[in-house]
Design a protein around this motif. Structure first.
Motif, short mmCIF file in Angstrom:
data_model
loop_
_atom_site.label_atom_id
_atom_site.label_comp_id
_atom_site.label_asym_id
_atom_site.label_seq_id
_atom_site.Cartn_x
_atom_site.Cartn_y
_atom_site.Cartn_z
N LYS A 52 1.33 4.42 -2.64
CA LYS A 52 1.18 5.81 -2.21
C LYS A 52 2.38 6.65 -2.62
O LYS A 52 2.24 7.78 -3.09
CB LYS A 52 0.98 5.87 -0.70
CG LYS A 52 -0.38 5.40 -0.22
CD LYS A 52 -0.49 5.51 1.29
CE LYS A 52 -1.86 5.07 1.78
NZ LYS A 52 -1.95 5.13 3.27
N ASN B 205 2.21 7.23 -6.50
CA ASN B 205 1.21 8.21 -6.93
C ASN B 205 1.55 9.62 -6.47
O ASN B 205 1.28 10.60 -7.16
CB ASN B 205 -0.17 7.80 -6.43
CG ASN B 205 -0.71 6.58 -7.16
OD1 ASN B 205 -0.31 6.30 -8.29
ND2 ASN B 205 -1.60 5.84 -6.54
N LYS B 206 2.15 9.73 -5.29
CA LYS B 206 2.54 11.04 -4.78
C LYS B 206 3.57 11.71 -5.68
O LYS B 206 3.55 12.93 -5.88
CB LYS B 206 3.09 10.90 -3.36
CG LYS B 206 3.52 12.21 -2.74
CD LYS B 206 4.09 11.99 -1.34
CE LYS B 206 4.57 13.31 -0.73
NZ LYS B 206 5.13 13.11 0.64
N ASN C 292 -1.46 1.70 -8.91
CA ASN C 292 -0.85 3.00 -9.19
C ASN C 292 -1.43 3.61 -10.46
O ASN C 292 -1.91 2.91 -11.34
CB ASN C 292 0.69 2.91 -9.19
CG ASN C 292 1.30 2.63 -10.54
OD1 ASN C 292 1.14 3.39 -11.48
ND2 ASN C 292 2.03 1.53 -10.63
N GLU D 84 0.83 -1.20 0.00
CA GLU D 84 0.00 0.00 0.00
C GLU D 84 0.86 1.26 0.00
O GLU D 84 0.59 2.21 -0.74
CB GLU D 84 -0.91 -0.02 1.23
CG GLU D 84 -1.87 1.16 1.31
CD GLU D 84 -2.74 1.12 2.54
OE1 GLU D 84 -3.60 2.00 2.68
OE2 GLU D 84 -2.55 0.20 3.38
N ASP D 85 1.93 1.25 0.81
CA ASP D 85 2.80 2.42 0.87
C ASP D 85 3.61 2.60 -0.42
O ASP D 85 3.90 3.73 -0.84
CB ASP D 85 3.76 2.32 2.05
CG ASP D 85 3.07 2.59 3.38
OD1 ASP D 85 1.97 3.18 3.36
OD2 ASP D 85 3.61 2.22 4.44
#
Length: 435
Positions: free
Chosen positions: A323, A326-327, A392, A319-320
């Motif tokens: 993240k 996408n960030k 993603n 999950e990270d």
């Protein structure tokens, strides 16, 4: 027993004292090991329990367990149990469902609130936080039930409602409809939840299908001609196609590596070693990091902005990883792994996995075309339902560099010269992709 017999027994025990102690120790150890192993084995009491790809309801259903099935719990996390399925597949089940009855969300059971001012709570008790209040007549989608409570979804939010405060309806017109969209150029609608069964119809990419049920890894769907059949969950998506956004993304793609941002994901790490070599001493996590650092170094010489998911032997959740990707809004995402087969020296080759044909396939094909002629054979591209490329929002691939439990593949993988050669091919592929 006679005196002579007793003396013989004493002599025997004296001569074999060490062996007897060792035997007792081994037996006790085996019993203890078995007891520990079996202590995490549970029997499913519910009629059906969904197995998901991750420890949240938002993850896809990958399989279903039935009443009487036995599973071994590998890990527990925030009310979810990590389990091992047949074929060494890993999945997650909600621990509160193991002895209750789950209503599969794909059946879209609908409830109608029968009282005004009904509280929707964070957990299944009257002391937990109130998330929302519903008026009489409000329709909610029932995900599953636990005792006197049911978990519902409404407007994308999840909460709990007491069963006395709503009525179930079987009216097909009142059931919330779930839509899925075809990912491949064409897919088959099968008569049964089996790819070997009769093909009833075909659907084209972006076609909208209505979900009416599910069986294992298949959705039961209805197409625009009201033909009902089964499609693999991996071949459809709940995301609405957005051609305009895809065209904008293509237009925004940089035309050189010097203007690109690449996120590099070294697979596994920390407490997750990944696959293991035949010598039982080398692990996937170490080589994925070596290859990731090599790719970083070669890209930086081209002026590329590089974001590393991990720079050391540390664990980062899937999950990270998504993240972080996408960030940073990368031009491309590369996840590096080593493959493994069930038996040693059973398979060999480099595989380039993609998830979305629209988002990922062009990148996958461009990279895979560079791997011909290497000392590890090229298995080309393949569809892969991996979270890091599935979740993603940017073009990405998962590269299986070779098989770590293939002696011939691993001999190349661990070679510095091969690593440099392989990564240089990846860089050439990226240069071609950004032209």
């Amino acid at each position: 027993m006679s005196v002579k017999g007793l003396n013989q027994l004493k002599v025997f025990l004296k001569k074999n004292y060490i062996n007897i102690i060792l035997l007792v120790t081994i037996v006790v150890g085996l019993v203890s090991t078995y007891t520990v192993a079996m202590s995490n084995v549970v029997t499913i009491k519910a009629k059906v329990v969904n197995v998901r790809t991750g420890p949240m309801l938002s993850y896809n259903v990958m399989a279903q367990l039935k009443e009487g099935d036995q599973i071994q719990i590998l890990e527990q996390k925030n009310g979810w149990d990590k389990i091992r399925l047949d074929g060494d597949k890993i999945g997650w089940v909600a621990d509160w469902l193991l002895d209750s009855s789950e209503i599969d969300s794909a059946t879209n059971a609908t409830g109608v609130v029968n009282t005004s001012g009904v509280n929707i709570r964070e957990y299944a008790n009257t002391q937990s936080k109130v998330l929302n209040r519903l008026e009489k007549g409000t329709k909610v989608n029932i995900v599953y039930t636990k005792g006197d409570w049911s978990q519902i979804t409404m407007d994308g939010k999840i909460g709990w409602i007491n069963n006395k405060l709503f009525d179930l309806t079987n009216d097909e017109q009142e059931k919330a409809q779930t839509k899925v969209y075809v990912l491949r150029p064409t897919i088959n609608l099968y008569q049964e939840a089996n790819p070997n069964s009769h093909v009833l119809a075909t659907s084209k990419q972006d076609d909208q299908l209505e979900v009416v049920g599910s069986v294992g890894d298949f959705y039961q769907v209805k197409n625009g001609k009201n033909i009902i059949g089964y499609v693999s969950r991996q071949l459809v998506t709940t995301e609405i196609p957005n051609t305009g956004a895809e065209q904008a993304q293509e237009a925004a793609r940089p035309r050189s590596l010097a203007k690109a941002t690449i996120v590099i994901d070294a697979g596994h790490g920390g407490d997750d070693p990944g696959a293991q070599a035949n010598d039982n001493r080398h692990y996937e996590k170490n080589f994925s990091l070596l290859y990731a650092k090599e790719l970083r170094d070669q890209l930086q010489t081209k002026g590329t902005k590089v974001v590393m998911i991990r720079n050391k032997d540390s664990w980062v959740s899937l999950e990270d990883r998504v993240k972080i990707t996408n960030k940073n809004q990368p031009s491309a995402f590369i996840s590096l792994h080593l493959d493994s087969s069930k038996s040693a020296n059973e398979a060999s080759g480099i595989t380039t996995y993609y998830y979305s044909e629209k988002k990922d396939l062009k990148l996958a094909k461009t990279l895979a075309s560079q791997f011909n002629g290497l000392k590890i054979p090229n298995r080309n591209t393949n569809f892969g339902n991996f979270e890091v490329i599935r979740e993603n929002d940017y073009p990405g691939v998962l590269l299986e560099i070779g098989y770590i439990n293939s002696d011939s593949d691993f001999a190349q993988i661990r070679s510095d010269s091969y690593r440099q050669q392989f990564i240089s091919r990846v860089v050439l592929g990226l240069e071609s992709y950004f032209k």
